[in-house]
Scaffold this active site. Structure first.
Site, PDB file in Angstrom:
ATOM      1  N   GLU A   1       4.274   1.176  -5.218  1.00 57.34           N
ATOM      2  CA  GLU A   1       4.927   1.929  -4.157  1.00 57.34           C
ATOM      3  C   GLU A   1       5.517   0.874  -3.227  1.00 57.34           C
ATOM      4  O   GLU A   1       4.819  -0.038  -2.794  1.00 57.34           O
ATOM      5  CB  GLU A   1       3.934   2.798  -3.393  1.00 57.34           C
ATOM      6  CG  GLU A   1       3.451   3.987  -4.186  1.00 57.34           C
ATOM      7  CD  GLU A   1       2.690   4.994  -3.330  1.00 57.34           C
ATOM      8  OE1 GLU A   1       2.781   4.932  -2.084  1.00 57.34           O
ATOM      9  OE2 GLU A   1       2.015   5.839  -3.921  1.00 57.34           O
TER      10      GLU A   1
ATOM     11  N   GLY B   1       0.828  -1.201   0.000  1.00 59.91           N
ATOM     12  CA  GLY B   1       0.000   0.000   0.000  1.00 59.91           C
ATOM     13  C   GLY B   1       0.860   1.246   0.000  1.00 59.91           C
ATOM     14  O   GLY B   1       2.020   1.216  -0.397  1.00 59.91           O
ATOM     15  N   CYS B   2       0.286   2.329   0.467  1.00 60.94           N
ATOM     16  CA  CYS B   2       0.998   3.615   0.517  1.00 60.94           C
ATOM     17  C   CYS B   2       2.308   3.450   1.267  1.00 60.94           C
ATOM     18  O   CYS B   2       2.330   3.012   2.412  1.00 60.94           O
ATOM     19  CB  CYS B   2       0.125   4.667   1.196  1.00 60.94           C
ATOM     20  SG  CYS B   2       0.983   6.233   1.453  1.00 60.94           S
ATOM     21  N   PHE B   3       3.390   3.824   0.632  1.00 62.49           N
ATOM     22  CA  PHE B   3       4.693   3.554   1.231  1.00 62.49           C
ATOM     23  C   PHE B   3       5.005   4.379   2.475  1.00 62.49           C
ATOM     24  O   PHE B   3       5.870   4.030   3.262  1.00 62.49           O
ATOM     25  CB  PHE B   3       5.836   3.623   0.228  1.00 62.49           C
ATOM     26  CG  PHE B   3       5.924   4.828  -0.683  1.00 62.49           C
ATOM     27  CD1 PHE B   3       5.451   6.087  -0.327  1.00 62.49           C
ATOM     28  CD2 PHE B   3       6.532   4.693  -1.919  1.00 62.49           C
ATOM     29  CE1 PHE B   3       5.577   7.175  -1.174  1.00 62.49           C
ATOM     30  CE2 PHE B   3       6.666   5.783  -2.783  1.00 62.49           C
ATOM     31  CZ  PHE B   3       6.193   7.024  -2.394  1.00 62.49           C
ATOM     32  N   TRP B   4       4.296   5.467   2.703  1.00 57.84           N
ATOM     33  CA  TRP B   4       4.555   6.274   3.901  1.00 57.84           C
ATOM     34  C   TRP B   4       4.307   5.465   5.169  1.00 57.84           C
ATOM     35  O   TRP B   4       5.137   5.431   6.066  1.00 57.84           O
ATOM     36  CB  TRP B   4       3.665   7.511   3.940  1.00 57.84           C
ATOM     37  CG  TRP B   4       3.879   8.511   2.855  1.00 57.84           C
ATOM     38  CD1 TRP B   4       4.962   8.650   2.038  1.00 57.84           C
ATOM     39  CD2 TRP B   4       2.954   9.521   2.477  1.00 57.84           C
ATOM     40  NE1 TRP B   4       4.764   9.689   1.178  1.00 57.84           N
ATOM     41  CE2 TRP B   4       3.543  10.246   1.425  1.00 57.84           C
ATOM     42  CE3 TRP B   4       1.690   9.888   2.922  1.00 57.84           C
ATOM     43  CZ2 TRP B   4       2.909  11.329   0.822  1.00 57.84           C
ATOM     44  CZ3 TRP B   4       1.062  10.966   2.316  1.00 57.84           C
ATOM     45  CH2 TRP B   4       1.669  11.672   1.275  1.00 57.84           C
TER      46      TRP B   4
END
Length: 154
Positions: free
Chosen positions: A52, A9-12
């Site tokens: 990502e 998912g979102c890499f953050w």
């Protein structure tokens, strides 16, 4: 030092979770696609084929690849195809990009064990594929949540 590469998912948020482990370093970026030198904007179109991802540098004497896999399976839903929470698109797919035969075997084994134990109600769709070129994301994405004084996305 060894390298592990995951997409969840979102890499953050993924990076923030892995930075809590005794790893040497992390960096977020793009991998698994066909476009050379992608940037965030192009990856967000879903046309580059990249996910990502996070690249983790770790010392196997301090943390095992199995420990990294355990966190990977815990921090996202590996049964949703091209989606994690509100983020939708192939760039948010679940994937393990292995760097050697041992990582491949451990990834496949951990997936099989989860399936056999029935941990999830639906099939795991996580891709397990060879690592390819990792393109680091733009500087403002690196340790993004840390820079924002946050520990999670959503």
């Amino acid at each position: 030092m060894l390298i592990a590469t995951f997409a969840a998912g979102c890499f953050w948020g993924v990076e923030a979770q892995f930075r809590q482990l005794p790893v040497s370093d992390t960096r977020v970026g793009y991998t698994g696609g066909d476009t050379e030198n992608p940037d965030y904007k192009s990856v967000c179109t879903g046309l580059t084929g990249h996910a990502e991802a996070i690249e983790i540098t770790y010392d196997p004497d301090k943390i095992s690849y199995q420990d990294l896999l355990a966190l990977f399976w815990q921090i996202h839903n590996p049964t949703t195809l091209n989606r994690q929470g509100p983020d939708v698109g192939s760039q948010y797919r679940s994937a393990i990009f292995y760097h050697n035969d041992e990582q491949k075997a451990l990834a496949l084994q951990s997936k099989l064990e989860l399936e056999q134990r029935g941990v999830f109600n639906t099939p795991i769709v996580t891709q397990i594929t060879p690592a390819s070129v990792f393109y680091p994301a733009e500087d403002y994405h690196q340790r993004y949540l840390e820079k924002q004084g946050r520990s999670f996305c959503h």
